[in-house]
Design a protein around this motif. Structure first.
Motif, PDB file in Angstrom:
ATOM      1  N   GLU A  76      88.722  25.335  74.137  1.00 32.09           N
ATOM      2  CA  GLU A  76      88.909  24.471  75.312  1.00 32.09           C
ATOM      3  C   GLU A  76      89.658  25.209  76.426  1.00 32.09           C
ATOM      4  O   GLU A  76      90.588  25.978  76.167  1.00 32.09           O
ATOM      5  N   GLU A  83      91.887  25.297  80.109  1.00 29.61           N
ATOM      6  CA  GLU A  83      92.875  24.563  80.909  1.00 29.61           C
ATOM      7  C   GLU A  83      92.236  24.240  82.260  1.00 29.61           C
ATOM      8  O   GLU A  83      92.061  25.109  83.102  1.00 29.61           O
ATOM      9  N   ASN A  84      91.866  22.970  82.459  1.00 24.75           N
ATOM     10  CA  ASN A  84      91.113  22.580  83.649  1.00 24.75           C
ATOM     11  C   ASN A  84      91.417  21.123  84.015  1.00 24.75           C
ATOM     12  O   ASN A  84      90.550  20.252  83.944  1.00 24.75           O
ATOM     13  N   PRO A  85      92.669  20.817  84.425  1.00 24.72           N
ATOM     14  CA  PRO A  85      93.059  19.427  84.681  1.00 24.72           C
ATOM     15  C   PRO A  85      92.300  18.758  85.823  1.00 24.72           C
ATOM     16  O   PRO A  85      92.194  17.531  85.853  1.00 24.72           O
ATOM     17  N   SER A  89      93.355  26.379  77.197  1.00 26.42           N
ATOM     18  CA  SER A  89      94.468  25.431  77.134  1.00 26.42           C
ATOM     19  C   SER A  89      95.219  25.671  75.823  1.00 26.42           C
ATOM     20  O   SER A  89      94.777  26.456  74.967  1.00 26.42           O
ATOM     21  N   GLU A  90      96.354  24.977  75.644  1.00 25.93           N
ATOM     22  CA  GLU A  90      97.065  25.104  74.373  1.00 25.93           C
ATOM     23  C   GLU A  90      96.182  24.635  73.220  1.00 25.93           C
ATOM     24  O   GLU A  90      96.183  25.230  72.139  1.00 25.93           O
ATOM     25  N   ARG A 143      88.654  33.299  79.187  1.00 25.87           N
ATOM     26  CA  ARG A 143      88.658  32.348  78.073  1.00 25.87           C
ATOM     27  C   ARG A 143      87.952  32.904  76.834  1.00 25.87           C
ATOM     28  O   ARG A 143      88.350  32.602  75.712  1.00 25.87           O
TER      29      ARG A 143
END
Length: 219
Positions: free
Chosen positions: A13, A15-17, A31-32, A64
């Motif tokens: 996954e 990190e893409n808020p 992401s974490e 990524r």
């Protein structure tokens, strides 16, 4: 008969808020949770043969995928160290990169990425043969090329290649159906999943396809 298996792993996954279509853009690391997903897949691969005997690791050059490849490789190397085997090193290959997309940098459903806009609607009129960027045919052909190159370079061995959803599934459709076109919402390529392709080294005949999703339960 000598057989090489190429294990195609999708990255974890991202990190893409803001829900941006990042495609090939920089600045979108795992992401974490994505790191935990890659670690889960790495632990899985380090726990079972033939994954423990991977001889070569390569990934798309995007951050990524490189992160995913390194996390998995670290887990496998821990196993290899305890068995006095040489450590694996991660390499990159541009042909494993994500598909290009005309929507890159936009937020799908909003602003310039809104599907109701006439110019965007025309791009997605046929989801089996996308007109918004790189064709499924081109994606599958470059993936097929790199996979067969890996088969030739590593006869009789196991290879790990970390890529992206669309490239992995487009290649699988080409190999299974003879055509890479598909319905994009029906892909079976979960985050950090493993699609394993086994080939006869001499003829390049596809012998089997298997699928595993070790990170399915990662929260």
């Amino acid at each position: 008969m000598s057989v090489t298996t190429v294990h195609l792993v999708r990255h974890g996954e991202v990190e893409n808020p803001d829900h941006i279509l990042y495609e090939r853009l920089e600045g979108f690391p795992l992401s974490e949770r994505g790191e935990r997903m890659a670690a889960a897949t790495g632990e899985f691969m380090a726990s079972f043969a033939p994954f423990q005997n991977v001889a070569h690791v390569v990934s798309s050059p995007l951050e990524r995928t490189r992160q995913t490849a390194q996390i998995i490789t670290d887990r496998i190397n821990t196993f290899r160290q305890t068995h006095h085997l040489p450590a694996l090193v991660c390499h990159t290959d541009e042909r494993l990169i994500e598909a290009s997309n005309e929507f890159r940098g936009t937020r799908i459903g909003y602003g310039q990425g809104a599907l109701w806009r006439p110019k965007n609607w025309k791009l997605i009129a046929n989801l089996h043969k996308p007109s918004w960027g790189e064709s499924y045919e081109h994606i599958a052909q470059r993936m097929h090329e790199v996979v067969l190159d890996l088969v030739d370079a590593h006869p009789g061995q196991q290879v790990l290649a970390v890529s992206h959803e669309s490239p992995i599934w487009s290649l699988r459709m080409l190999l299974e159906q003879g055509s890479p076109e598909h319905w994009m919402f029906a892909r079976r390529t979960a985050l950090a999943s493993i699609t394993s392709l086994s080939f006869d080294c001499d003829s390049h005949e596809l012998l089997s396809i298997s699928y595993a999703n070790p990170a399915a339960d990662v929260a």
